[in-house]
Design an enzyme around this catalytic site. Structure first.
Site, mmCIF file in Angstrom:
data_model
loop_
_atom_site.group_PDB
_atom_site.id
_atom_site.type_symbol
_atom_site.label_atom_id
_atom_site.label_comp_id
_atom_site.label_asym_id
_atom_site.label_seq_id
_atom_site.Cartn_x
_atom_site.Cartn_y
_atom_site.Cartn_z
ATOM 1 C CB CYS A 1 25.853 -29.073 11.326
ATOM 2 S SG CYS A 1 26.082 -27.157 12.117
ATOM 3 C CD GLU B 1 25.905 -26.753 -3.636
ATOM 4 O OE1 GLU B 1 24.789 -26.468 -2.962
ATOM 5 O OE2 GLU B 1 26.499 -27.863 -3.482
ATOM 6 C CB CYS C 1 19.967 -19.380 -1.186
ATOM 7 S SG CYS C 1 20.653 -20.498 0.326
ATOM 8 C CB CYS D 1 25.386 -29.689 7.203
ATOM 9 S SG CYS D 1 25.701 -28.144 6.058
ATOM 10 C CB CYS E 1 23.010 -26.501 2.742
ATOM 11 S SG CYS E 1 24.832 -25.716 3.202
ATOM 12 C CB CYS F 1 30.981 -24.837 6.512
ATOM 13 S SG CYS F 1 30.250 -24.176 7.663
HETATM 14 N N1 SAH Z 1 26.081 -21.974 8.738
HETATM 15 C C1 SAH Z 1 24.469 -21.221 8.441
HETATM 16 C C2 SAH Z 1 24.132 -21.066 7.163
HETATM 17 C C3 SAH Z 1 24.029 -22.397 6.076
HETATM 18 S S1 SAH Z 1 22.833 -23.576 6.189
HETATM 19 C C4 SAH Z 1 23.656 -21.911 9.223
HETATM 20 O O1 SAH Z 1 24.152 -22.993 9.798
HETATM 21 O O2 SAH Z 1 22.489 -21.441 9.937
HETATM 22 C C5 SAH Z 1 21.228 -23.008 6.018
HETATM 23 C C6 SAH Z 1 20.434 -23.709 6.934
HETATM 24 O O3 SAH Z 1 20.077 -24.937 6.393
HETATM 25 C C7 SAH Z 1 20.691 -23.992 8.424
HETATM 26 O O4 SAH Z 1 19.676 -23.811 9.390
HETATM 27 C C8 SAH Z 1 21.302 -25.446 8.330
HETATM 28 O O5 SAH Z 1 21.312 -25.900 9.611
HETATM 29 C C9 SAH Z 1 20.084 -25.992 7.367
HETATM 30 N N2 SAH Z 1 20.632 -27.395 6.772
HETATM 31 C C10 SAH Z 1 21.922 -27.676 6.584
HETATM 32 N N3 SAH Z 1 21.922 -29.043 6.021
HETATM 33 C C11 SAH Z 1 20.462 -29.339 6.274
HETATM 34 C C12 SAH Z 1 19.677 -30.630 5.996
HETATM 35 N N4 SAH Z 1 20.409 -31.548 5.322
HETATM 36 N N5 SAH Z 1 18.600 -30.596 6.078
HETATM 37 C C13 SAH Z 1 17.807 -29.654 6.665
HETATM 38 N N6 SAH Z 1 18.277 -28.477 6.660
HETATM 39 C C14 SAH Z 1 19.678 -28.172 6.710
#
Ligand code: SAH
Length: 379
Positions: free
Chosen positions: A140, A115, A129, A143, A358, A136
């Protein structure tokens, strides 16, 4: 026996015919830098200045097609059309939001989906972005990409091309791409070398200064130190989401490897080396990390550090049951941090009507594809 009469597996061809020619692979000229272009054109028997001409067409004049490159000889243009291409990304799905956000799902040559999002801002900034990996490995909990797992690394060209495509489209509209954030799918520091090479290309080929590029990480501590050593002015964003190790480890498994204390030391080092504020990302999750006590703990953790906190109300995803923190909780959180001298803002949710969180467009497209396949199977 001449080599031509061997079959592809090295055994003599019973009919004595040469093996079929392999399918013609098109060279991706976008993936080549100026020296790479020079080598390719030399291999085609072209004079050296053609590489400079082509580089200019691709990176300064934003030609999207070889037929537009009018000062190249017709025979070379025909050869380019047959044997070369500009980039590898194929648009699989696209959504445009009412707020102007454009969200793309691209298909890579091996079928992987990634994406990228373009976000226009009222002050004229145009921010892309982009993704650094297909999937990944960081897992997390909240995510959508983490819930899918890791597929493969992207090459530097595949990373840079996402920004290049938006820049080309904007130039055709009389604008330009001004900022890039590596906050799409994937963990940029888990694909360190390709990400650093892609940043170089964003700089040189698209003209985006390091100060207008942000790398967002879950907090891979050794890579934060290594990135600091490069001496770039790139902005670092760190996904924190909790100021307590136990809670952070539950949200972000990487915290078991690099707990908060070690992460903070690396962030301070980066802020000192780069002279730039580090951004801390905080997805507000109702009842988990949105209380005033939690904000106070975060304020204490960040005391005396040049930084900024970005609050993002949780985007709901299929694999995570929690809800976003309320606007009131967000306001109280910001007020608490500011009273402790830590600047904080609530990030405006962009493209919320188009699955722009994301990994969400990919999840949605894959869900639809599975539903269509199931419907087909049952007829
Ligand atoms: N892997 C990197 C970059 C990708 S995600 C990182 O984790 O920083 C970009 C941001 O979106 C990160 O801060 C991540 O924690 C956040 N993010 C991912 N899923 C999310 C969600 N469902 N709601 C809010 N923020 C989210």
């Amino acid at each position: 026996m001449t080599p031509e009469t061997l079959s592809p597996d090295g055994l003599p061809d019973p009919l004595g015919l040469p093996p079929p020619a392999p399918p013609l692979q098109q060279v991706d000229l976008f993936a080549l830098d100026q020296e790479g272009l020079a080598a390719q054109l030399k291999a085609w028997g072209e004079p050296a200045f053609r590489a400079k001409q082509l580089h200019k067409w691709i990176h300064e004049r934003h030609a999207g097609r070889f037929s537009d490159m009018t000062d190249l000889p017709a025979a070379l243009r025909r050869r380019l059309e047959a044997e070369a291409r500009l980039g590898v990304l194929e648009v699989e799905a696209e959504q445009r939001s009412k707020d102007g956000t454009r969200k793309r799902l691209y298909r890579l040559p091996d079928g992987q989906l990634i994406e990228s999002v373009l976000m226009p801002y009222a002050d004229g900034r145009q921010t892309a972005c982009i993704s650094s990996q297909a999937g990944c490995a960081m897992a997390c909990a909240f995510c959508a990409t983490g819930q899918m797992g890791f597929a493969r690394q992207l090459s530097a060209a595949e990373i840079a091309e996402q920004a290049w495509r938006f820049d080309q489209e904007l130039k055709a509209e009389g604008q330009r791409l001004s900022n890039v954030v590596l906050m799409g799918m994937g963990e940029p520091f888990h694909n360190f070398d390709a990400v650093v090479a892609a940043i170089g290309r964003l700089n040189r080929d698209i003209g985006i200064g390091a100060r207008h590029i942000t790398v967002s990480t879950v907090g891979l501590v050794p890579q934060i130190y290594a990135f600091a050593e490069l001496g770039l002015q790139v902005k670092l964003a760190v996904s924190l989401h909790s100021a307590r190790d136990e809670e952070r480890s539950a949200l972000m498994p990487i915290n078991r490897r690099w707990p908060i204390r070690e992460l903070m030391a690396a962030c301070r080092h980066y802020a000192n080396r780069s002279g730039r504020r580090v951004s801390f990302e905080w997805a507000l999750i109702a009842g988990k990390n949105d209380s005033v006590e939690e904000a106070t703990r975060l304020g204490e953790l960040l005391a005396h550090m040049r930084c900024h906190v970005n609050l993002i109300p949780l985007n709901p995803t299929g694999g995570y049951a929690e809800a976003p923190g309320s606007p009131e909780a967000a306001a109280a959180f910001v007020a608490t941090l500011e009273s402790m001298g830590v600047p904080a803002t609530v990030r405006v949710r962009r493209g919320i009507d188009i699955d722009a969180g994301c990994g969400q467009l990919k999840s949605e497209v894959m869900r639809r594809q599975r539903a269509a396949a199931a419907a087909q199977a049952s007829t």
